[in-house]
Design an enzyme around this catalytic site. Structure first.
Site, mmCIF file in Angstrom:
data_model
loop_
_atom_site.group_PDB
_atom_site.id
_atom_site.type_symbol
_atom_site.label_atom_id
_atom_site.label_comp_id
_atom_site.label_asym_id
_atom_site.label_seq_id
_atom_site.Cartn_x
_atom_site.Cartn_y
_atom_site.Cartn_z
ATOM 1 N N GLU A 15 3.611 -0.929 -5.762
ATOM 2 C CA GLU A 15 3.665 0.485 -5.297
ATOM 3 C C GLU A 15 4.674 0.677 -4.376
ATOM 4 O OE1 GLU A 15 -0.425 2.191 -5.295
ATOM 5 O OE2 GLU A 15 0.176 3.048 -3.907
ATOM 6 N N GLU B 291 -5.435 -1.994 -4.173
ATOM 7 C CA GLU B 291 -5.568 -1.966 -2.567
ATOM 8 C C GLU B 291 -6.963 -2.059 -2.165
ATOM 9 O OE1 GLU B 291 -3.862 1.432 -0.739
ATOM 10 O OE2 GLU B 291 -1.715 0.822 -1.469
HETATM 11 C C1 GAL Z 1 -1.285 3.838 -1.729
HETATM 12 C C2 GAL Z 1 -2.626 4.246 -2.956
HETATM 13 C C3 GAL Z 1 -2.289 5.341 -3.813
HETATM 14 C C4 GAL Z 1 -1.912 6.332 -3.029
HETATM 15 C C5 GAL Z 1 -0.511 6.170 -2.204
HETATM 16 C C6 GAL Z 1 0.163 7.332 -1.622
HETATM 17 O O1 GAL Z 1 -1.817 3.129 -0.788
HETATM 18 O O2 GAL Z 1 -2.640 2.902 -3.614
HETATM 19 O O3 GAL Z 1 -3.341 5.532 -4.337
HETATM 20 O O4 GAL Z 1 -2.983 6.754 -2.209
HETATM 21 O O5 GAL Z 1 -1.099 5.207 -1.211
HETATM 22 O O6 GAL Z 1 0.989 6.593 -0.561
#
Ligand code: GAL
Length: 854
Positions: A489, A412
Site C-alpha cells: 500500500e 494491517e
Molecule cells: C491504510 C489501510 C487502508 C486505508 C488507508 C488510507 O492504513 O490499510 O484500508 O485505510 O490506510 O490511507
C-alpha cells in the site's frame, strides 16, 4: 465449438426476488423464512443488488462507511419450480457474495449461510427440495451486526446460481490445476480432480481431461493435449482425488501484453455414461520473487504497477456488474496499471476472469483483521471459527487463475507486533500451503518494526503499507538477506478532481510523509485563505497532489524511494478509484487513529477527530483515488501514466486556467510528462525550459502570474519534441456535451453505457468550475441506473434522473433491458445551457466494444 456440458447445468438465479429491508427500529419478520409467508407487499428486485446505495445519505451517519443506510436487516425471497425430472440430481445454490451474516432457508428449513460477506459459498438444497413442484428460498442478511472501515454495501450483491449435477460429480472448485514444468517445447499440466459420490452405492468412475486452446472471447479452440483416462472406485457418500496429467506442446505463456489461456475439460463417466463435464480455464506462467532483482513473470522483470481497490463500483454501489468492473480496469490500464490488490477481501469471481483476460496481476487479499478487532462486529468475531474454511475457499476459488500471483493473508492486522501475530501468520500460511504452493504469501504491514522484528520471516514477500523510508532499513537488516519486498500500500495522496487551493505547498519532494493541518476556513469564499497543504474549504482537497495524511506520502516521494531501492517489486497505490467511505482527512469518526501506532500521533488525531465530531461533516467518499468515484481522471492519473508508460508521449498541465479572482496573482503551474524536459508558454510568451532533475517526477513553474488566455507546454524527450498540452481559459458556460464509453451495448439486462456529460463554452472548451444541475430523459429500451459527479461531499442520490455537475463533469449510467433491442436516446438539459443528446444501440450479439471516447 460446443462442448457437451449437458449433465451439469448452472442457471442464473438473479431475476425476480422479493425484497424487504427492515426499517431501523422495526423487528425483523422472522416468519419470512416460512414457505407460506405472504411477501406480496415486498418489492421485486433483480440481483446483484445493493440496498444501501439507494440512500438516502444521512449526514449523521459515519463518513467512514459512506453515510448510507447499510446497517440493517434484509430479506430476499424467491419462488421457483423444479421439474420432476431433476429428481435424483444434486442441486446447489451458489451465492458469490451476500453482505453479511447470511442465513439461507429453503421451504421453511434452514439450509446454510455464511457470516463473512465477501465469501462465495455453496448451499446444498437437494434434500429439502420439492421436485416437480414449487420451492421457496428465503435469505436473511444482517448488516446491523457487521463492522467495516469502508462502505461494504448490503444485500445479495454478487451473482447467484442454481447448479445441478449428477450424484457422482466433480466438487465445487473441484479441479486444481498446476503447471509444474514449462518449457518452450512442452508444458506439463497436472489436474487434481475431486470426485464426489453422493449415491448409496460404491461407484467405479472413469475420468479423463482434455486441454483446449482458449481465446480472449472465452471460446474453446482446438484440442492441444489429453490425459490418460483413469478409473477409481469411490465409496458411497465418499470422495476421492484423481490425478491427471496433460502435456501441452509449445505452450503459449500468459503474458501481460498477450494473456494466453487454455481450457481444461474434465469428463467423468460411470459405466461409460458421461455424468459430468467440468471446464476450468488456466494459463502457463512462471513467477519469481527475487531478493535483489525484483519480480519476474516468465523470466522477465516486471515492476508491479499496482493499485489497491475496494469493491464498490462508485454510483452503482457494490452490486457487482461485469462491465462496470471491466471499465474500471480499462481506465487503470490506460494509466499503465498491471496489478490489482483486492483490498481488503476476496473479489467477485468475475474480477479474476476479467484480470485473466486483460493481463492484470492480482494480489488476492483475505482479511482486514484477524483475532484483534479494528471496529465493533468486524471479522475478528468470526476469525477463530471461520478463518480456516474462509481462507481455503478463497484460495480454491482463485488459485487456477493465471492472474493471481500473490496471497495477502491480512491487512494491517493489529497483532503485527505481538507474538500472537507470528502464531497466526504461521497458521494461516500453513493453511494456504495446503491449497497452493505456486504463489507467495504476504501481509500488508503498517508497522515498520514487523519488517525487522522476526515477523518478516513468516511471509514469503514482505509487504510494506507506507513507510518507504524503511525499504532501505529492511534490506540492510542482516536477517533479511534473500527476502523480497513490495509496497502493498503506497502513497495515499488525497485530492478532489478540479479543486486547487493557494498558496501551493511546495516542499513535497523528498519529505517522508505528507500531513495536513486540520479542517479550516470551511465555507470561506476566499480561496487564498484556505489551507496551503492541500485541504480547502467545502471539505475538498487540492488537486496539486501535495496532500497526504501523516502516515502516507506523495507519489513523488514514493517514486523516489522505489528508484533508490530497485530491489523492490513495485507498489500498489492507495487507491486506483475513489471509493465510498473513508473520506480522510474529513473523517468524523476515529478510523484515522487506527493508522497510528505512535501514542503522540494518536492523541493529536484524537483531538482533531473530537474537533471534527462537533461539526456536520458532509464527506462520504474517499479523496485517495487517482480517478474519482465516476472514473474521471484526476491530475495525478497523468503522473502515474508518465512513470508507468514512459514510451507513451504525453504531457498534462495543471491547474485549469479560469481564475478571474487571481489576475496578477502567483498561480503555480505543474506539468506531468513522460518527457524529460519542457517549455511553458503563457499567452505565447516562454517562461523557460525546465529539465527533470534526479528523483523529480513533475516539472513546476512556481512563479506564474495568472492572466487569462492560454497555457501551453511543449515536452521534449532526449532533446526531441515529444508531446504538448494546452489549457485555455474557458468562456461562459454555454452548452452541454455528451460522450459514451460504448454506444453499442448488449440487450442482456446487465450491459452498461457510461456517458460523460460536460459543461462547455460556445467553442467546446470545458468550463471547469461549473456546478449546473443536469436533467436526463431517456427513450427506448434502456434504463438510467446511476448518476454521479465525483464530488466526495454530494448527498444527491446516485439513483436519480438529475444531478449537478462537479467542476464541469457528470456521469450518467444507462443499462440495457433484457431481450429488448433498439435505439436508446438520452437527452441532457440544464437551465441556460444548450442541451445535448446521445444515441445508443442495444442489441443481441452486437459488437459491444465499439467506443467513441478515448
Ligand atoms: C491504510 C489501510 C487502508 C486505508 C488507508 C488510507 O492504513 O490499510 O484500508 O485505510 O490506510 O490511507
Amino acid at each position: 465449438m460446443i462442448l457437451n456440458t449437458s449433465v451439469r447445468s448452472r442457471i442464473s438465479l438473479n431475476g425476480g426476488w422479493r425484497f424487504l429491508v427492515v426499517p431501523e427500529g422495526n423487528t425483523s419478520p422472522e416468519s419470512a423464512c416460512e414457505a407460506d409467508f405472504d411477501d406480496s407487499g415486498w418489492r421485486t428486485v433483480n440481483l446483484p443488488h445493493d440496498w444501501a446505495i439507494e440512500g438516502p445519505f444521512d449526514i449523521k451517519l459515519d463518513g467512514a462507511t459512506g453515510k448510507l443506510p447499510w446497517r440493517r436487516q434484509g430479506w430476499y425471497r424467491k419462488t421457483f419450480t423444479l421439474p420432476a425430472t431433476d429428481s435424483g440430481k444434486r442441486i446447489f445454490l451458489d451465492i458469490d457474495g451476500a453482505m453479511a451474516n447470511s442465513t439461507i432457508y429453503l421451504n421453511g428449513k434452514k439450509a446454510g449461510g455464511r457470516p463473512y460477506g465477501y465469501m462465495p459459498f455453496r448451499t446444498e438444497l437437494t434434500e429439502l427440495l420439492n421436485f416437480g413442484g414449487e420451492n421457496v428460498l428465503a435469505v436473511h442478511l444482517n448488516t446491523a451486526k457487521w463492522g467495516s472501515r469502508w462502505y461494504p454495501g448490503a444485500g445479495i450483491y454478487r451473482n447467484v446460481w442454481l447448479v445441478k449435477t449428477h450424484p457422482v460429480s466433480i466438487g465445487r472448485w473441484g479441479v486444481h490445476i498446476q503447471t509444474p514444468e514449462i518449457s518452450d517445447r512442452e508444458g506439463t499440466v497436472t489436474l487434481d480432480v475431486t470426485l464426489e459420490n453422493r449415491s448409496d452405492e460404491p461407484v467405479s468412475v472413469r475420468v479423463q481431461s482434455m486441454v483446449y486452446e482458449y481465446g480472449p472471447d472465452a471460446q474453446p479452440g482446438k484440442v492441444v493435449g489429453k490425459s490418460a483416462s483413469c478409473t477409481l472406485s469411490i465409496p458411497p457418500e465418499g470422495s476421492k482425488v484423481a490425478a491427471q496429467k496433460v502435456a501441452v506442446p509449445s505452450p503459449k505463456r500468459w503474458e501481460l501484453t498477450d494473456p494466453q489461456r487454455y481450457l481444461s475439460v474434465t469428463e467423468v463417466f460411470v459405466q461409460d455414461r458421461l455424468v459430468d463435464t467440468f471446464l476450468q480455464p488456466f494459463g502457463f506462467r512462471t513467477l519469481d520473487f527475487t531478493a535483489n532483482e525484483g519480480f519476474r513473470l516468465n523470466g522477465q522483470r516486471v515492476a508491479v504497477q499496482g493499485v489497491c481497490m475496494h469493491h464498490d463500483l462508485g454510483p452503482l454501489g457494490t452490486a457487482f456488474n461485469t462491465r462496470a468492473f471491466e471499465r474500471q480496469m480499462e481506465i487503470m490500464k490506460e494509466m499503465g496499471v498491471n496489478a490489482l490488490r483486492t483490498s481488503h477481501n476476496p473479489p467477485a469471481p468475475e474480477v479474476l476472469e476479467i484480470c485473466d483476460r486483460m493481463g492484470i496481476l492480482v494480489q488476492v487479499e483475505t482479511f482486514d483483521c484477524w483475532r484483534w478487532s479494528k471496529t465493533p462486529n468486524d471479522y475478528s468475531a468470526w476469525f477463530d471459527e471461520w478463518h480456516e474454511r474462509d481462507l481455503g475457499d478463497i484460495m480454491r476459488m482463485a488459485r487456477n487463475h493465471p492472474s493471481v500471483f500473490m496471497w495477502c493473508l491480512g491487512n494491517e492486522v493489529n497483532e503485527l507486533e505481538s507474538p500472537e501475530g507470528i502464531e497466526i501468520v504461521q497458521r494461516l500460511k500453513s493453511i494456504a500451503r495446503r491449497y497452493d504452493t505456486s504463489c507467495p504469501v504476504t501481509v500488508g504491514s503498517n508497522r515498520p518494526q514487523a519488517s525487522i522484528n522476526g515477523f518478516q520471516k513468516h511471509v514469503d514477500v514482505f509487504g510494506f503499507n507506507y513507510f518507504p523510508a524503511y525499504y532501505d532499513v529492511f534490506q540492510r537488516h542482516e536477517e533479511n538477506r534473500g527476502r523480497p519486498f513490495v509496497g502493498t500500500e503506497t502513497a495515499s495522496c488525497i485530492s478532489s478532481r478540479g479543486e486547487y487551493f493557494f498558496p501551493v505547498f511546495d516542499d513535497f519532494r523528498g519529505r517522508p510523509s505528507g500531513g495536513y493541518p486540520g479542517r479550516s476556513a470551511c465555507g470561506s469564499d476566499d480561496v487564498d485563505e484556505k489551507i496551503s497543504r492541500g485541504t480547502g474549504g467545502d471539505f475538498q482537497m487540492s488537486s496539486y497532489d501535495v496532500g497526504a495524511p501523516g502516515w502516507a506520502a506523495t507519489p513523488d516521494y514514493e517514486f523516489m524511494m522505489l528508484d533508490k531501492n530497485p530491489a523492490a517489486h513495485g507498489e500498489f497505490v492507495w487507491t486506483g478509484f475513489d471509493y465510498i467511505g473513508e473520506p480522510t482527512p474529513y473523517n468524523d469518526d476515529m478510523t484515522n487513529l487506527l493508522n497510528f501506532s505512535d501514542p503522540e500521533k494518536q492523541a493529536e488525531m484524537k483531538a482533531e477527530m473530537n474537533r471534527l465530531g462537533n461539526v456536520n461533516v458532509p464527506s462520504r467518499s474517499s479523496y485517495f483515488g487517482i480517478v474519482d468515484l465516476c472514473g474521471f481522471r484526476k491530475d495525478r492519473f497523468y503522473m502515474y501514466q508518465a512513470r508507468w508508460r514512459p514510451e507513451w508521449p504525453m504531457a498534462h498541465l495543471l491547474p485549469h486556467w479560469n481564475w478571474p479572482e487571481r489576475v496578477g496573482k502567483v498561480t503555480p503551474v505543474h506539468l506531468y510528462t513522460s518527457g524529460d524536459e519542457a517549455e511553458l508558454f503563457v499567452n505565447g510568451t516562454s517562461l523557460g525550459r525546465k529539465k527533470k532533475g534526479e528523483f523529480e517526477y513533475r516539472l513546476r513553474w512556481n512563479d506564474v502570474c495568472y492572466q487569462p488566455g492560454e497555457l501551453k507546454a511543449v515536452a521534449y524527450k532526449n532533446g526531441k519534441k515529444w508531446a504538448e498540452d494546452i489549457v485555455k481559459t474557458a468562456g461562459n458556460a454555454a452548452r452541454l456535451s455528451m460522450s459514451a464509453d460504448r454506444v453499442r451495448i448488449a440487450a442482456d439486462g446487465y450491459d452498461l453505457s457510461f456517458i460523460t456529460v460536460r459543461v462547455t463554452d460556445q467553442d467546446g472548451t470545458l468550463v471547469p468550475r461549473t456546478h449546473n444541475t443536469v436533467k436526463y430523459t431517456l427513450e427506448g429500451p434502456g434504463e438510467i441506473v446511476a448518476v454521479g459527479n465525483g464530488n466526495p461531499n454530494s448527498h444527491e442520490s446516485f439513483q436519480s434522473t438529475e444531478r449537478r455537475v462537479f467542476n464541469g463533469l457528470a456521469l450518467v449510467v444507462v443499462r440495457s433491458v433484457k431481450g429488448r433491442c433498439g435505439t436508446v436516446r438520452i437527452r441532457a438539459a440544464a437551465q441556460g445551457l444548450e442541451c445535448a443528446a446521445i444515441t445508443l444501440r442495444s442489441g443481441m450479439g452486437v459488437e459491444t466494444s465499439e467506443k467513441n471516447e478515448k
